[in-house]
Write a protein that holds these residues in place. Structure first.
Motif, PDB file in Angstrom:
ATOM      1  N   ARG A  90       0.836  -1.186   0.000  1.00  0.00           N
ATOM      2  CA  ARG A  90       0.000   0.000   0.000  1.00  0.00           C
ATOM      3  C   ARG A  90       0.878   1.245   0.000  1.00  0.00           C
ATOM      4  O   ARG A  90       2.038   1.212   0.404  1.00  0.00           O
ATOM      5  CB  ARG A  90      -0.913   0.005   1.231  1.00  0.00           C
ATOM      6  CG  ARG A  90      -1.900  -1.150   1.285  1.00  0.00           C
ATOM      7  CD  ARG A  90      -2.638  -1.187   2.607  1.00  0.00           C
ATOM      8  NE  ARG A  90      -1.734  -1.404   3.727  1.00  0.00           N
ATOM      9  CZ  ARG A  90      -2.118  -1.424   5.007  1.00  0.00           C
ATOM     10  NH1 ARG A  90      -3.380  -1.224   5.313  1.00  0.00           N
ATOM     11  NH2 ARG A  90      -1.241  -1.625   5.962  1.00  0.00           N
ATOM     12  N   GLN A  91       0.292   2.345  -0.444  1.00  0.00           N
ATOM     13  CA  GLN A  91       1.006   3.607  -0.483  1.00  0.00           C
ATOM     14  C   GLN A  91       1.477   4.015   0.912  1.00  0.00           C
ATOM     15  O   GLN A  91       2.516   4.669   1.070  1.00  0.00           O
ATOM     16  CB  GLN A  91       0.097   4.693  -1.072  1.00  0.00           C
ATOM     17  CG  GLN A  91       0.697   6.085  -1.073  1.00  0.00           C
ATOM     18  CD  GLN A  91       1.940   6.194  -1.922  1.00  0.00           C
ATOM     19  OE1 GLN A  91       2.004   5.617  -3.001  1.00  0.00           O
ATOM     20  NE2 GLN A  91       2.929   6.930  -1.436  1.00  0.00           N
ATOM     21  N   LEU A  92       0.714   3.612   1.932  1.00  0.00           N
ATOM     22  CA  LEU A  92       1.036   4.013   3.296  1.00  0.00           C
ATOM     23  C   LEU A  92       2.426   3.549   3.715  1.00  0.00           C
ATOM     24  O   LEU A  92       3.127   4.250   4.451  1.00  0.00           O
ATOM     25  CB  LEU A  92      -0.018   3.456   4.268  1.00  0.00           C
ATOM     26  CG  LEU A  92       0.145   3.850   5.737  1.00  0.00           C
ATOM     27  CD1 LEU A  92       0.078   5.359   5.901  1.00  0.00           C
ATOM     28  CD2 LEU A  92      -0.927   3.175   6.593  1.00  0.00           C
ATOM     29  N   THR A  93       2.827   2.369   3.246  1.00  0.00           N
ATOM     30  CA  THR A  93       4.154   1.863   3.589  1.00  0.00           C
ATOM     31  C   THR A  93       5.242   2.803   3.103  1.00  0.00           C
ATOM     32  O   THR A  93       6.176   3.145   3.835  1.00  0.00           O
ATOM     33  CB  THR A  93       4.357   0.463   2.972  1.00  0.00           C
ATOM     34  OG1 THR A  93       3.320  -0.407   3.403  1.00  0.00           O
ATOM     35  CG2 THR A  93       5.712  -0.107   3.397  1.00  0.00           C
ATOM     36  N   THR A  94       5.114   3.245   1.852  1.00  0.00           N
ATOM     37  CA  THR A  94       6.082   4.178   1.291  1.00  0.00           C
ATOM     38  C   THR A  94       6.029   5.525   2.003  1.00  0.00           C
ATOM     39  O   THR A  94       7.065   6.137   2.295  1.00  0.00           O
ATOM     40  CB  THR A  94       5.809   4.387  -0.211  1.00  0.00           C
ATOM     41  OG1 THR A  94       5.848   3.118  -0.872  1.00  0.00           O
ATOM     42  CG2 THR A  94       6.833   5.316  -0.830  1.00  0.00           C
ATOM     43  N   ALA A  98       9.086   7.396   4.168  1.00  0.00           N
ATOM     44  CA  ALA A  98       9.588   8.745   3.906  1.00  0.00           C
ATOM     45  C   ALA A  98       9.344   9.685   5.078  1.00  0.00           C
ATOM     46  O   ALA A  98      10.135  10.599   5.327  1.00  0.00           O
ATOM     47  CB  ALA A  98       8.927   9.303   2.646  1.00  0.00           C
ATOM     48  N   MET A  99       8.228   9.478   5.799  1.00  0.00           N
ATOM     49  CA  MET A  99       7.882  10.343   6.930  1.00  0.00           C
ATOM     50  C   MET A  99       7.358   9.472   8.076  1.00  0.00           C
ATOM     51  O   MET A  99       6.165   9.236   8.195  1.00  0.00           O
ATOM     52  CB  MET A  99       6.822  11.375   6.516  1.00  0.00           C
ATOM     53  CG  MET A  99       6.262  12.203   7.670  1.00  0.00           C
ATOM     54  SD  MET A  99       7.469  12.847   8.860  1.00  0.00           S
ATOM     55  CE  MET A  99       8.413  13.950   7.831  1.00  0.00           C
ATOM     56  N   PRO A 100       8.250   8.946   8.912  1.00  0.00           N
ATOM     57  CA  PRO A 100       7.830   8.062  10.009  1.00  0.00           C
ATOM     58  C   PRO A 100       7.116   8.781  11.158  1.00  0.00           C
ATOM     59  O   PRO A 100       6.469   8.131  11.981  1.00  0.00           O
ATOM     60  CB  PRO A 100       9.145   7.437  10.476  1.00  0.00           C
ATOM     61  CG  PRO A 100      10.192   8.429  10.076  1.00  0.00           C
ATOM     62  CD  PRO A 100       9.708   9.059   8.811  1.00  0.00           C
ATOM     63  N   TYR A 103       2.249  11.929  13.567  1.00  0.00           N
ATOM     64  CA  TYR A 103       1.487  13.133  13.905  1.00  0.00           C
ATOM     65  C   TYR A 103       1.796  14.257  12.912  1.00  0.00           C
ATOM     66  O   TYR A 103       0.899  15.003  12.497  1.00  0.00           O
ATOM     67  CB  TYR A 103       1.797  13.594  15.327  1.00  0.00           C
ATOM     68  CG  TYR A 103       1.096  12.796  16.400  1.00  0.00           C
ATOM     69  CD1 TYR A 103      -0.293  12.696  16.408  1.00  0.00           C
ATOM     70  CD2 TYR A 103       1.812  12.158  17.415  1.00  0.00           C
ATOM     71  CE1 TYR A 103      -0.951  11.970  17.399  1.00  0.00           C
ATOM     72  CE2 TYR A 103       1.163  11.429  18.400  1.00  0.00           C
ATOM     73  CZ  TYR A 103      -0.214  11.332  18.389  1.00  0.00           C
ATOM     74  OH  TYR A 103      -0.872  10.610  19.355  1.00  0.00           O
ATOM     75  N   ARG A 104       3.045  14.354  12.537  1.00  0.00           N
ATOM     76  CA  ARG A 104       3.443  15.384  11.580  1.00  0.00           C
ATOM     77  C   ARG A 104       2.812  15.100  10.216  1.00  0.00           C
ATOM     78  O   ARG A 104       2.399  16.019   9.510  1.00  0.00           O
ATOM     79  CB  ARG A 104       4.960  15.429  11.476  1.00  0.00           C
ATOM     80  CG  ARG A 104       5.457  16.603  10.658  1.00  0.00           C
ATOM     81  CD  ARG A 104       6.944  16.799  10.853  1.00  0.00           C
ATOM     82  NE  ARG A 104       7.420  17.939  10.096  1.00  0.00           N
ATOM     83  CZ  ARG A 104       8.618  18.467  10.248  1.00  0.00           C
ATOM     84  NH1 ARG A 104       9.432  17.992  11.158  1.00  0.00           N
ATOM     85  NH2 ARG A 104       8.985  19.498   9.497  1.00  0.00           N
ATOM     86  N   LEU A 105       2.748  13.837   9.851  1.00  0.00           N
ATOM     87  CA  LEU A 105       2.133  13.453   8.585  1.00  0.00           C
ATOM     88  C   LEU A 105       0.648  13.800   8.571  1.00  0.00           C
ATOM     89  O   LEU A 105       0.138  14.345   7.583  1.00  0.00           O
ATOM     90  CB  LEU A 105       2.329  11.949   8.359  1.00  0.00           C
ATOM     91  CG  LEU A 105       1.657  11.359   7.120  1.00  0.00           C
ATOM     92  CD1 LEU A 105       2.213  11.990   5.847  1.00  0.00           C
ATOM     93  CD2 LEU A 105       1.857   9.840   7.096  1.00  0.00           C
ATOM     94  N   ARG A 247      -1.722   2.459  15.480  1.00  0.00           N
ATOM     95  CA  ARG A 247      -2.016   1.311  14.637  1.00  0.00           C
ATOM     96  C   ARG A 247      -0.788   0.893  13.846  1.00  0.00           C
ATOM     97  O   ARG A 247       0.095   1.690  13.553  1.00  0.00           O
ATOM     98  CB  ARG A 247      -3.155   1.646  13.660  1.00  0.00           C
ATOM     99  CG  ARG A 247      -4.514   1.691  14.329  1.00  0.00           C
ATOM    100  CD  ARG A 247      -5.518   2.301  13.372  1.00  0.00           C
ATOM    101  NE  ARG A 247      -6.874   2.255  13.920  1.00  0.00           N
ATOM    102  CZ  ARG A 247      -7.876   3.010  13.491  1.00  0.00           C
ATOM    103  NH1 ARG A 247      -7.651   3.883  12.499  1.00  0.00           N
ATOM    104  NH2 ARG A 247      -9.075   2.908  14.013  1.00  0.00           N
ATOM    105  N   GLU A 248      -0.801  -0.385  13.435  1.00  0.00           N
ATOM    106  CA  GLU A 248       0.243  -0.866  12.546  1.00  0.00           C
ATOM    107  C   GLU A 248      -0.027  -0.319  11.151  1.00  0.00           C
ATOM    108  O   GLU A 248      -1.170  -0.049  10.775  1.00  0.00           O
ATOM    109  CB  GLU A 248       0.259  -2.396  12.505  1.00  0.00           C
ATOM    110  CG  GLU A 248       0.608  -3.038  13.840  1.00  0.00           C
ATOM    111  CD  GLU A 248       0.631  -4.543  13.746  1.00  0.00           C
ATOM    112  OE1 GLU A 248       0.408  -5.062  12.633  1.00  0.00           O
ATOM    113  OE2 GLU A 248       0.854  -5.202  14.766  1.00  0.00           O
ATOM    114  N   ALA A 249       1.011  -0.180  10.361  1.00  0.00           N
ATOM    115  CA  ALA A 249       0.874   0.316   8.995  1.00  0.00           C
ATOM    116  C   ALA A 249       0.070  -0.663   8.156  1.00  0.00           C
ATOM    117  O   ALA A 249      -0.687  -0.278   7.295  1.00  0.00           O
ATOM    118  CB  ALA A 249       2.239   0.542   8.369  1.00  0.00           C
TER     119      ALA A 249
END
Length: 249
Positions: A90-94, A98-100, A103-105, A247-249
């Motif tokens: 999923r896109q979320l993994t990428t 890039a942005m772990p 909260y900032r994301l 939650r887990e990614a």
């Protein structure tokens, strides 16, 4: 943070579904003005149209569906499979690679969404109000710029509301279906106002008081409506961000 917001804005604008929301939000309200012009004119002339100053703003209600779609796809796109060759990818993994900092994301996505919906809402509000004046002329009073700004703010808050709910439920289809049905087919919130006046403070009802004079049977001042709506959105965004963090990614 600026670069992150720009990246999220570009990502959102690359989504085909986001463009559906953008175009729907831009076109629906002006189109409704044209389609309903004859009926609206007769209703005003017969004195059954309600507050004439609301006439130009009422069509904006259908345009907010575009803001709801944008709020949903800002999250749901992250959970969509990236391709048939890797159905679990999923896109979320990428994105998280890039942005772990989650909260900032969440904050960056919210800012990008707010900017996009604000521009959409401003363009639509101006087009709708001008078109109403052209079509109905002296039958409606000149639109108040303050009310127009409040309508745009309402769009932004509703976009953030749908964004927050999708963060919470992680299901764009369910969230969008519930929001669209509640706002266009049968409003559960409005039905609840017949049971208790407190239901008038639910987010989809109270927000309309920000720019409409006649909304149901309960009178709420525009400033109060805006504060209550903002409180709802802030609380739900906080809950959504908290769940997203854990939650887990």
């Amino acid at each position: 943070m600026v670069n992150l917001v720009q990246a999220e804005l570009r990502k959102l604008l690359w989504l085909p579904t986001a463009w559906v929301g953008l175009l729907l939000g831009l076109v629906a309200a002006p189109a409704l003005v044209l389609v309903s012009a004859g009926g609206t004119r007769r209703a005003i002339e017969e004195g059954i149209a309600g507050d004439p100053s609301d006439t130009a703003f009422q069509p904006l209600g259908i345009g907010l569906l575009g803001a709801l779609i944008l709020g949903v796809v800002a999250v749901s796109s992250e959970y969509t499979s990236t391709g048939e060759d890797a159905p679990r990818a999923r896109q979320l993994t990428t994105t998280l690679t890039a942005m772990p900092r989650r909260y900032r994301l969440v904050a960056a996505k919210a800012v990008a969404l707010s900017l996009l919906v604000a521009v959409q809402g401003a363009i639509t509000a101006v087009a709708t109000l001008v078109l109403t004046e052209v079509v109905l002329g002296p039958l409606v009073p000149p639109a108040d710029p303050g009310r127009a700004a409040a309508a745009v703010l309402y769009w932004v808050l509703l976009g953030l509301l749908s964004y927050a709910l999708t963060l919470i439920f992680r299901n764009g289809i369910v969230t969008l279906t519930v929001l669209i049905v509640n706002s266009s087919v049968v409003s559960v919130s409005y039905l609840l106002t017949k049971v208790t006046p407190l239901a008038a403070y639910l987010p989809d009802i109270v927000g309309a008081h920000m720019f409409l004079n006649e909304v149901g049977d309960v009178d709420i001042a525009p400033l109060t409506a805006g504060l209550v709506m903002t409180a709802w959105v802030t609380a739900l965004l906080g809950l959504g961000a908290w769940l997203f963090e854990r939650r887990e990614a």
